[in-house]
Design a protein around this motif. Structure first.
Motif, PDB file in Angstrom:
ATOM      1  N   SER A 272       0.833  -1.202   0.000  1.00  0.00           N
ATOM      2  CA  SER A 272       0.000   0.000   0.000  1.00  0.00           C
ATOM      3  C   SER A 272       0.862   1.244   0.000  1.00  0.00           C
ATOM      4  CB  SER A 272      -0.905   0.017   1.240  1.00  0.00           C
ATOM      5  OG  SER A 272      -0.105   0.063   2.420  1.00  0.00           O
ATOM      6  N   VAL A 273       0.232   2.341  -0.395  1.00  0.00           N
ATOM      7  CA  VAL A 273       0.781   3.687  -0.222  1.00  0.00           C
ATOM      8  C   VAL A 273      -0.090   4.366   0.826  1.00  0.00           C
ATOM      9  CG1 VAL A 273       1.387   5.859  -1.340  1.00  0.00           C
ATOM     10  CG2 VAL A 273       1.447   3.729  -2.662  1.00  0.00           C
ATOM     11  N   LYS A 274       0.547   4.853   1.882  1.00  0.00           N
ATOM     12  CA  LYS A 274      -0.221   5.476   2.968  1.00  0.00           C
ATOM     13  C   LYS A 274       0.311   6.866   3.266  1.00  0.00           C
ATOM     14  CE  LYS A 274      -1.404   1.112   5.283  1.00  0.00           C
ATOM     15  NZ  LYS A 274      -1.293   0.329   6.529  1.00  0.00           N
ATOM     16  N   VAL A 275      -0.629   7.781   3.526  1.00  0.00           N
ATOM     17  CA  VAL A 275      -0.295   9.117   4.010  1.00  0.00           C
ATOM     18  C   VAL A 275      -0.667   9.166   5.489  1.00  0.00           C
ATOM     19  CG1 VAL A 275      -0.660  11.598   3.753  1.00  0.00           C
ATOM     20  CG2 VAL A 275      -0.738  10.111   1.731  1.00  0.00           C
ATOM     21  N   LEU A 276       0.319   9.494   6.333  1.00  0.00           N
ATOM     22  CA  LEU A 276       0.099   9.496   7.775  1.00  0.00           C
ATOM     23  C   LEU A 276       0.369  10.884   8.350  1.00  0.00           C
ATOM     24  CD1 LEU A 276       1.960   6.684   7.030  1.00  0.00           C
ATOM     25  CD2 LEU A 276       0.954   6.079   9.224  1.00  0.00           C
ATOM     26  N   TYR A 277      -0.447  11.252   9.326  1.00  0.00           N
ATOM     27  CA  TYR A 277      -0.233  12.502  10.055  1.00  0.00           C
ATOM     28  C   TYR A 277      -0.286  12.189  11.545  1.00  0.00           C
ATOM     29  CZ  TYR A 277      -0.702  17.379  11.538  1.00  0.00           C
ATOM     30  OH  TYR A 277      -0.493  18.594  12.139  1.00  0.00           O
ATOM     31  N   LYS A 278       0.831  12.434  12.193  1.00  0.00           N
ATOM     32  CA  LYS A 278       0.963  12.133  13.623  1.00  0.00           C
ATOM     33  C   LYS A 278       0.605  10.681  13.915  1.00  0.00           C
ATOM     34  CE  LYS A 278       0.205  16.889  15.153  1.00  0.00           C
ATOM     35  NZ  LYS A 278      -0.593  17.807  16.003  1.00  0.00           N
ATOM     36  N   GLY A 279       1.081   9.797  13.020  1.00  0.00           N
ATOM     37  CA  GLY A 279       0.896   8.363  13.201  1.00  0.00           C
ATOM     38  C   GLY A 279      -0.430   7.814  12.746  1.00  0.00           C
ATOM     39  N   LYS A 280      -1.344   8.660  12.333  1.00  0.00           N
ATOM     40  CA  LYS A 280      -2.664   8.209  11.907  1.00  0.00           C
ATOM     41  C   LYS A 280      -2.752   8.238  10.384  1.00  0.00           C
ATOM     42  CE  LYS A 280      -7.589   9.284  12.329  1.00  0.00           C
ATOM     43  NZ  LYS A 280      -8.603  10.221  12.895  1.00  0.00           N
ATOM     44  N   VAL A 281      -3.312   7.162   9.823  1.00  0.00           N
ATOM     45  CA  VAL A 281      -3.470   7.083   8.366  1.00  0.00           C
ATOM     46  C   VAL A 281      -4.623   7.985   7.937  1.00  0.00           C
ATOM     47  CG1 VAL A 281      -3.966   5.579   6.404  1.00  0.00           C
ATOM     48  CG2 VAL A 281      -2.571   4.730   8.302  1.00  0.00           C
TER      49      VAL A 281
END
Length: 490
Positions: A272-281
């Motif tokens: 997968s390709v994931k975008v995370l912000y502060k550890g959250k997807v």
């Protein structure tokens, strides 16, 4: 009378026979070729030599080793009764040993003829091995998963011979052996399966023997056994900062995933390709094959713009379990593009700094603060060097740094105004991005005169202004005004 006739006939027959015995024969022999030991294996066990004679004759035939060696075979006399019908000499391999021989054929009268015969040992002295695939794969869904070893052998005559033996593959610390055999001298084939070996680079070798039992080996061929796997993954982004406000400037970012794999073919992968912000997807896309994948993100979290630094991570696993990862960092900005206007006024003499006269005596000139007619005045005489132009004045307006910085956003432009205080005769003025440019221009008109819009693409730092005077013309101005329009992130 009858007795006389019989006598005459008998004498005539005797005369014909005597004439035939005195005649000499000219022989023509066919090729003997090659025989191959051992006898009885069905491979070149026998050869035939044809003999043509131009007259009837009796042939004496025997076989010697080449170079007056010992005699091997002696044949009973062979009759050629009809020259149109050739005689045939059959030569079996049974009585021979490897070497070179001469088949000697002599007529009753005339020169003998010789056919050359070679007898090969039949031993597989030169063993050749080739692989249909030099690289095979262990995964059940891959292709190819096997390779075929083609084995052939020749003796000292260069002709293929029968053999029996084995093909042995050793790769990744594992060995696989299979039997190969040829009863006719044709190439033998043996299939080698990746499932019988381990991943790595190794060799395949053939060892065979003929009837004599002596083993002979081929040169080893290289074989690679490869796991179908992802060897590496790269992640790229179209921009390092995304501005989700939909103003046409970097309001989305494109991620491209490129996988390096062990096979030059498409095969399934998981990841997968994931975008995370502060550890959250906050956004995710699946990866299902090793093909290049491109996805687009519009920079929002739950439909909202949340400025900050985001982690983009890609993870890919091949069908045999190998995993690779890559990551990047993307900034989400809450800024947006706004249009700004900047107006600057310049003294005319600060803009127009050079001139060139084209009259006969080059008397034309430009002056600063000339009799209070204006801050800048040019006076021309006759048009001698050029058809209509007597004087050209040039200068430039420097584009403010804020405008230069905004040019990368597109849409930057400028309009110039001139305040003409005195005009006489024909004159015109223009401006553009290069010296003497006429991109925007018009005849001069007394008072404030504004010309058209000039676009300012990226890195444009100067706007070049040109004033053109005809014969005996005068033009004076006290100021230029530049109105810049550009975009800025705020």
């Amino acid at each position: 009378m009858a007795v006389a006739t019989a006598t005459a006939l008998t004498f005539g027959s005797l005369a014909t026979a005597a004439s035939a015995e005195d005649a000499t024969a000219t022989l023509t022999l066919g090729e003997a070729g090659v025989l191959t030991l051992p006898a009885g294996d069905g491979v070149r066990d026998e050869t035939t030599v044809t003999v043509m004679s131009d007259i009837a004759t009796t042939l004496t035939v025997y076989v010697d080793e080449t170079g007056a060696g010992p005699r091997v075979l002696t044949y009973a006399p062979i009759e050629i009764i009809d020259p149109a019908v050739p005689a045939t000499i059959t030569v079996p391999v049974d009585e021979f040993t490897p070497g070179h021989y001469e088949i000697f054929v002599a007529p009753t009268a005339g020169d003998p003829a010789i056919a050359l015969l070679t007898v090969g040992s039949g031993e597989p002295l030169d063993v050749a091995l080739s692989l249909t695939n030099a690289k095979i794969f262990t995964w059940s869904g891959a292709s190819p998963r096997s390779t075929v070893a083609n084995v052939s052998a020749t003796d000292e005559t260069g002709l293929t011979v029968p053999f029996t033996g084995t093909v042995t593959a050793t790769v990744g610390g594992r060995t696989f052996t299979r039997a190969v055999a040829s009863t006719t001298g044709a190439a033998a084939r043996g299939t080698i399966y990746a499932s019988k070996l381990a991943a790595g680079t190794g060799t395949v070798k053939a060892t065979v023997a003929g009837a004599g039992g002596t083993p002979y080996s081929s040169v080893a061929a290289t074989l690679k056994v490869v796991k179908t796997a992802i060897n590496g993954v790269a992640l790229s982004a179209s921009t390092g900062t995304v501005y989700p406000v939909k103003d046409g400037y970097k309001d989305k970012v494109t991620f491209t995933v490129t996988q390096k794999s062990s096979r030059n073919a498409t095969f399934p992968t998981t990841g997968s390709v994931k975008v995370l912000y502060k550890g959250k997807v906050v956004k995710s896309w699946p990866i299902t094959s090793n093909n290049k994948k491109t996805v687009t993100w519009y920079g929002k979290t739950g439909g909202a713009i949340v400025p900050g630094t985001y982690t983009v991570k890609v993870t890919v696993k091949g069908p045999e379990g190998t995993s690779k990862t890559a990551k990047k960092y993307i900034t989400v900005s809450g800024k947006k593009l706004v249009t700004k206007t900047l107006t600057k006024t310049y003294a005319a003499s600060d803009v127009m700094t050079h001139y060139e006269a084209f009259d006969y005596y080059y008397d034309g000139a430009c002056y600063k603060n000339y009799f209070e007619q204006g801050d800048f005045l040019c006076d021309a005489y006759d048009a001698y060097d050029l058809d209509y132009v007597a004087l050209v004045a040039t200068g430039k307006v420097t584009v403010p740094s804020a405008v230069v910085s905004g040019q990368k956003f597109g849409g930057a432009k400028v309009k110039l105004s001139a305040n003409w205080t005195y005009l006489y005769g024909d004159s015109a003025w223009s401006y553009g991005r290069e010296e003497y440019a006429t991109k925007v221009g018009d005849d001069t008109r007394l008072g404030k005169q504004t010309l058209g819009t000039l676009s300012l693409p990226r890195t444009t730092k100067n706007v070049h202004v040109t004033v053109w005077l005809g014969e005996y013309a005068t033009a004076s101005a006290n100021k230029f005004t530049a109105t810049f329009t550009y975009k800025k992130l705020v």
